[in-house]
Every structure is written in structure tokens, then in C-alpha cells.
Motif scaffolding. Sequence first.
Motif, PDB file in Angstrom:
ATOM      1  N   ILE A 111       0.860  -1.184   0.000  1.00 59.62           N
ATOM      2  CA  ILE A 111       0.000   0.000   0.000  1.00 59.62           C
ATOM      3  C   ILE A 111       0.895   1.232   0.000  1.00 59.62           C
ATOM      4  CG2 ILE A 111      -1.695   1.371   1.280  1.00 59.62           C
ATOM      5  CD1 ILE A 111      -2.909  -1.178   2.311  1.00 59.62           C
ATOM      6  N   CYS A 112       0.676   2.113  -0.965  1.00 61.30           N
ATOM      7  CA  CYS A 112       1.441   3.362  -1.062  1.00 61.30           C
ATOM      8  C   CYS A 112       0.548   4.531  -0.670  1.00 61.30           C
ATOM      9  CB  CYS A 112       1.961   3.567  -2.483  1.00 61.30           C
ATOM     10  SG  CYS A 112       3.220   2.385  -2.995  1.00 61.30           S
ATOM     11  N   LEU A 113       0.967   5.268   0.348  1.00 59.43           N
ATOM     12  CA  LEU A 113       0.260   6.474   0.783  1.00 59.43           C
ATOM     13  C   LEU A 113       0.967   7.674   0.161  1.00 59.43           C
ATOM     14  CD1 LEU A 113      -0.102   5.608   4.591  1.00 59.43           C
ATOM     15  CD2 LEU A 113      -1.656   5.007   2.718  1.00 59.43           C
ATOM     16  N   VAL A 114       0.288   8.382  -0.722  1.00 65.03           N
ATOM     17  CA  VAL A 114       0.914   9.452  -1.505  1.00 65.03           C
ATOM     18  C   VAL A 114       0.463  10.818  -1.001  1.00 65.03           C
ATOM     19  CG1 VAL A 114       1.270  10.399  -3.826  1.00 65.03           C
ATOM     20  CG2 VAL A 114       0.936   7.928  -3.518  1.00 65.03           C
ATOM     21  N   TYR A 115       1.423  11.744  -0.905  1.00 63.70           N
ATOM     22  CA  TYR A 115       1.069  13.143  -0.613  1.00 63.70           C
ATOM     23  C   TYR A 115       1.908  14.062  -1.484  1.00 63.70           C
ATOM     24  CZ  TYR A 115       5.333  14.062   2.133  1.00 63.70           C
ATOM     25  OH  TYR A 115       6.643  14.250   2.528  1.00 63.70           O
ATOM     26  N   ASN A 116       1.491  15.310  -1.599  1.00 59.94           N
ATOM     27  CA  ASN A 116       2.172  16.334  -2.394  1.00 59.94           C
ATOM     28  C   ASN A 116       3.104  17.120  -1.469  1.00 59.94           C
ATOM     29  OD1 ASN A 116       2.941  18.601  -3.831  1.00 59.94           O
ATOM     30  ND2 ASN A 116       0.889  19.112  -4.552  1.00 59.94           N
ATOM     31  N   VAL A 117       4.399  17.126  -1.757  1.00 61.60           N
ATOM     32  CA  VAL A 117       5.359  17.789  -0.871  1.00 61.60           C
ATOM     33  C   VAL A 117       5.105  19.292  -0.758  1.00 61.60           C
ATOM     34  CG1 VAL A 117       7.169  16.089  -1.298  1.00 61.60           C
ATOM     35  CG2 VAL A 117       7.034  18.131  -2.742  1.00 61.60           C
ATOM     36  N   CYS A 118       4.381  19.862  -1.718  1.00 60.67           N
ATOM     37  CA  CYS A 118       4.110  21.303  -1.696  1.00 60.67           C
ATOM     38  C   CYS A 118       2.776  21.650  -1.051  1.00 60.67           C
ATOM     39  CB  CYS A 118       4.147  21.862  -3.124  1.00 60.67           C
ATOM     40  SG  CYS A 118       5.760  21.749  -3.904  1.00 60.67           S
ATOM     41  N   GLN A 119       2.048  20.643  -0.604  1.00 57.21           N
ATOM     42  CA  GLN A 119       0.755  20.871   0.029  1.00 57.21           C
ATOM     43  C   GLN A 119       0.735  20.160   1.370  1.00 57.21           C
ATOM     44  OE1 GLN A 119      -1.990  22.786  -1.193  1.00 57.21           O
ATOM     45  NE2 GLN A 119      -0.324  23.526  -2.472  1.00 57.21           N
TER      46      GLN A 119
END
Length: 212
Positions: A111-119
Motif C-alpha cells: 500500500i502506497c500512501l501518496v502526498y504532495n510535498v508542496c501541500q
Amino acid sequence: MPQFSSTEDMASKLFPTFHDSDRTHSIVRQKLVILGDAAVGKTAIRKVLSNEPFPEAYRMTPDVEFSLHNVKNISEKVNVEQYIFEIPGNSSLFHQGGDYFESCFQHVDIICLVYNVCQNDTFRGLVKWLKYAKGFCTSAGTKIFVIANQTDRRRSKGESLSKYDSLRTDDNGSMEVHVESNSNDVCDFCEEHGLELFECSAYLNTDHCSVK
């Protein structure tokens, strides 16, 4: 800190595989689920991993999307097939459920939990996605990773925020606040929950491991 040359290289190391040495050839099938807030780049990661073109225009993902990724250069005796399921950023699906949706979390390897480094708010959203992942996943041996995406949009050290504008227009034409996540907070979160952290740019097709 391991450095990877491409998402293909990252995939081969991120998803270790095993094979029976008595067999001349084998196929390893792995199931991967991608979670995260809307517009963090889940679709881009799925497409780039699957050797599809990077999506130049943003398109909201209304339902579960699927791709097949064949990992190369693992071993001459092993072919690895990764079945990638992208879950929409609308968390209402977790409340609606359904047989197909719930089946996406059965027998999951990664499972990959993805986030935006700029947000930074998308990083804070990882708490919710981690809860969903653990609540719906039925496999005891599932590995969970955090993927920090869109590093190509990150400000370089020492550069002022004014160069990038604190308010900018997102892909939907709405105004978004450019607030980068604190790398120490991200590492602390991963360490607290026993997660490995990868940073990447799906746009540039580059990645590297940055876990503490």
C-alpha cells in the motif's frame, strides 16, 4: 541513502521478490494499492510505473483505476507482474463500500500512501489514509510505504517563497496555498508508524529513498 535512477529501478527494489530455485522460470504476482488525497499525483505515479505517458492534464479519478506493471531486470528466472489499483481521493468510497471496492484490499502486498510535498494538508491527510489502509486491508504481511510526490515543484534551499507565489492556480483553476511539508515531521510520522519514505517526481520520472 539509496539512490534510484528511475521509477523502474525503484519498483524493482521497493517490491522484493522470491522464486523457487528448482524451477527454470516463474511468475510472481503482486498487488499494489495507491491511496492519498485528490490531486497529489496518484494517477501520474500509476501511469509512469506502468510505462504509460505522463498525464499532462489533470483529470479527477471518479472510481478505482487499474494498471498492470511488468517489472524488468529482477532476475532472468523471474517475471514480476504488479497489479496496481488506484483509489480515488474521495474518501466517501470507504463509507459506501461495495464488493469490488473491498476486493481491492484483499491479499494486498503493498500500500502506497501518496502526498504532495508542496501541500502540507495532503501530508496531514496521511493519518486518515493510514487508518483506512489498516482498517480495510485483510493481509497480515502487507507493507505500507509513504510516497512524497511532486518534488520537482519543491523550492530549493534558500529560495524565497515569493519566487513561487504563496497563492497559485491549481489544475482545476482554483487558488491553492503553496505550503510545503516539513521533512522532519514527515520522517517522524514514518518512524512512529514504522513506514518507509520515498520521494519522487512522477513528472520527471525520478525518485530516491529518503527515510531516516
